[in-house]
Write a protein that holds these residues in place. Structure first.
Motif, PDB file in Angstrom:
ATOM      1  N   MET A  33       0.335  -1.208   0.307  1.00 23.42           N
ATOM      2  CA  MET A  33       0.091   0.009  -0.095  1.00 23.42           C
ATOM      3  C   MET A  33       0.981   1.021   0.053  1.00 23.42           C
ATOM      4  SD  MET A  33      -2.499  -1.830   2.924  1.00 23.42           S
ATOM      5  CE  MET A  33      -3.639   0.194   2.859  1.00 23.42           C
TER       6      MET A  33
ATOM      7  N   GLY B 117       0.865   3.666  -2.790  1.00 25.86           N
ATOM      8  CA  GLY B 117       0.576   5.346  -2.301  1.00 25.86           C
ATOM      9  C   GLY B 117       1.808   6.275  -3.290  1.00 25.86           C
TER      10      GLY B 117
ATOM     11  N   ARG C  77     -12.045   1.362  -3.653  1.00 23.99           N
ATOM     12  CA  ARG C  77     -12.011   0.935  -3.050  1.00 23.99           C
ATOM     13  C   ARG C  77     -13.980   1.678  -2.136  1.00 23.99           C
ATOM     14  NH1 ARG C  77      -9.581  -3.040  -4.895  1.00 23.99           N
ATOM     15  NH2 ARG C  77      -7.613  -3.756  -3.680  1.00 23.99           N
TER      16      ARG C  77
ATOM     17  N   GLY D  37      -7.391   4.296  -6.425  1.00 19.13           N
ATOM     18  CA  GLY D  37      -6.398   4.477  -5.862  1.00 19.13           C
ATOM     19  C   GLY D  37      -5.657   3.345  -6.847  1.00 19.13           C
TER      20      GLY D  37
ATOM     21  N   SER E  52      -3.045  -0.307  -6.945  1.00 17.70           N
ATOM     22  CA  SER E  52      -2.389  -0.926  -6.151  1.00 17.70           C
ATOM     23  C   SER E  52      -1.379  -1.206  -6.975  1.00 17.70           C
ATOM     24  CB  SER E  52      -3.853  -2.556  -7.037  1.00 17.70           C
ATOM     25  OG  SER E  52      -3.489  -2.282  -7.847  1.00 17.70           O
TER      26      SER E  52
ATOM     27  N   TYR F 137      -3.353   7.386  -3.011  1.00 17.99           N
ATOM     28  CA  TYR F 137      -4.032   6.363  -2.456  1.00 17.99           C
ATOM     29  C   TYR F 137      -3.408   5.388  -3.259  1.00 17.99           C
ATOM     30  CZ  TYR F 137      -7.917  10.110  -0.566  1.00 17.99           C
ATOM     31  OH  TYR F 137      -8.587  10.796   0.330  1.00 17.99           O
TER      32      TYR F 137
ATOM     33  N   ALA G 217      -4.034   0.973  -2.800  1.00 22.12           N
ATOM     34  CA  ALA G 217      -4.813  -0.441  -2.136  1.00 22.12           C
ATOM     35  C   ALA G 217      -4.372  -1.057  -1.403  1.00 22.12           C
ATOM     36  CB  ALA G 217      -5.635  -0.512  -3.181  1.00 22.12           C
TER      37      ALA G 217
ATOM     38  N   ASP H 287     -10.739  -6.532   0.414  1.00 26.88           N
ATOM     39  CA  ASP H 287     -11.511  -5.119   0.357  1.00 26.88           C
ATOM     40  C   ASP H 287     -12.391  -5.084   1.355  1.00 26.88           C
ATOM     41  OD1 ASP H 287     -12.929  -3.149  -0.853  1.00 26.88           O
ATOM     42  OD2 ASP H 287     -14.193  -3.769  -2.187  1.00 26.88           O
TER      43      ASP H 287
ATOM     44  N   LEU I 150      -7.128   2.120   1.792  1.00 28.35           N
ATOM     45  CA  LEU I 150      -7.155   2.533   1.762  1.00 28.35           C
ATOM     46  C   LEU I 150      -6.110   3.544   2.527  1.00 28.35           C
ATOM     47  CD1 LEU I 150      -9.036   4.137  -0.721  1.00 28.35           C
ATOM     48  CD2 LEU I 150      -7.432   2.236  -1.625  1.00 28.35           C
TER      49      LEU I 150
ATOM     50  N   ARG J 112      -3.973   6.749   2.653  1.00 29.93           N
ATOM     51  CA  ARG J 112      -3.821   7.938   2.346  1.00 29.93           C
ATOM     52  C   ARG J 112      -2.522   8.391   2.438  1.00 29.93           C
ATOM     53  NH1 ARG J 112      -8.533  11.607   2.925  1.00 29.93           N
ATOM     54  NH2 ARG J 112      -8.011  10.889   5.040  1.00 29.93           N
TER      55      ARG J 112
END
Length: 385
Positions: free
Chosen positions: A16, A20, A52, A57, A59, A218, A220, A224, A231, A233
């Motif tokens: 993640m 980002g 999401r 976002g 991945s 973002y 991901a 989920d 996410l 941030r």
């Protein structure tokens, strides 16, 4: 000063974080090129746009093309990074994160640091996540990292050691000293790699610092979750402050019965473990014996780790610690062109430019010049920022 704020409202993981950073401008091609200096093989990288809970976002995924990967210990990973052609700052950030992770694993499993055997964390994808994070921070020119609190999570997670409670023991160890965020539901919300990233890099935890927001990325997560978007941030900003005020801890002890050569090793251990500064000063102790005062400046969350090193690696039988405030000038690292080639320098908020030791050392060795001449040349040609 460029500031990166980790808003971990749903948690954090290594993939993640890299995702980002890609959203904030790190090109995947640059990431691949930089990572190619590591002796890793049998993998491909992929980033793609995802959604999401209605929020867009990115991945990031590492796919193994060769399943038979070697098992790795901390010492081997550290040596691999050090021997690579990665930039000095990327090496330093990567080593800092892996050391933090290895110390947590060593504590949880009750083994010496050099014998820590990584399972999930030693896999190619986790090495890519940690070194990729360092590459992204260097590429974006990040000067300071801070983070929100972390959600603790609950439930169980499958690991190489079997079913373990959430957060996994190493993650829980890494989260010591970090404020907890609100409960966001069951499941593993913070991975060991994610916890190591913020524990090693963040100098403060809580709400965002005063800054002008320049961008938001973002990253991901793979899962989920139903409660909220999975996410991370990342908020990129510019600090307009002329000075940065921070809270630190000061650790002190007096030593009068230790061989001189041990002091150098002690300083190395403390700096590798994340100490902000280490200093020795002479003093007269009781019975008029000459001694040495050890002073360590540390982040609040590193108290247990650094005090443990002091008591293990020195003859001290105790130490004092107390909170203190410190004010620092904004600073950033840049690469400047000089007659000696490209040199890394530190640019301070008051306009002063100071050469980076590692970069000047490499030039001095390559060109067979005295280090002091390299420093003078860089200072003369770079001048004010």
């Amino acid at each position: 000063m460029k500031v990166l704020y980790f808003d971990c409202f749903a948690g954090i993981a290594g993939d993640m974080t890299v995702a980002g950073l890609i959203e904030l401008g790190l090109p995947l091609e640059t990431l691949q090129q930089e990572l190619s200096s590591l002796p890793l093989c049998g993998y491909t990288l992929e980033s793609r746009k995802v959604e999401r809970h209605g929020v867009a976002g990115t991945s990031f995924k590492v796919t193994l093309t060769e399943e038979d990967q070697p098992h790795r210990h901390y010492s081997g990973i550290a040596a691999m990074i050090e021997k690579s052609a990665l930039k000095p700052r990327v090496k330093e950030l990567s080593q800092r994160m892996f050391l933090k992770l290895a110390q947590a694993e060593a504590s949880v499993h009750g083994v010496p640091l050099e014998r820590v055997h990584f399972h999930e964390v030693g896999a190619v994808d986790s090495i890519v996540d940690i070194v990729g994070t360092a590459i992204g921070l260097d590429y974006l020119g990040i000067d300071r990292v801070c983070a929100s609190g972390l959600p603790y999570g609950h439930g169980f997670v499958k690991t190489a050691h079997g079913l373990l409670p959430v957060p996994a023991p190493a993650t829980a160890k890494l989260m010591e000293g970090i404020p907890l965020g609100p409960d966001v539901g069951p499941g593993e919300r913070v991975t060991p790699t994610g916890a190591a990233i913020v524990a090693a890099l963040s100098d403060s935890f809580g709400p965002p610092p005063g800054m002008t927001v320049a961008g938001t990325g973002y990253g991901a997560g793979e899962k989920d979750f139903p409660e909220l978007p999975n996410l991370l941030r990342l908020v990129l900003g510019e600090s307009a402050e002329a000075k940065e005020a921070q809270e630190v801890l000061v650790l002190e002890t007096h030593i009068d019965d230790m061989p001189a050569e041990i002091f150098g090793f002690l300083m190395e251990r403390l700096m590798e473990a994340g100490a902000l500064d280490v200093a020795f000063s002479p003093l007269q102790m009781k019975k008029n014996r000459p001694g040495t005062r050890l002073t360590v400046i540390a982040k609040p969350g590193d108290l247990e780790q650094l005090s443990g090193i002091i008591l293990a690696e020195s003859s001290a039988i105790g130490l004092r610690y107390y909170p203190a405030g410190r004010i620092t000038l904004p600073r950033s690292c840049e690469t400047r062109a000089t007659s000696l080639g490209e040199v890394r320098v530190k640019v301070l908020g008051n306009g002063r430019v100071t050469p980076e030791y590692d970069s000047c050392r490499e030039i001095a060795i390559q060109k067979r010049m005295p280090l002091v001449e390299v420093y003078r040349t860089v200072e003369r040609e770079c001048g004010k920022g």
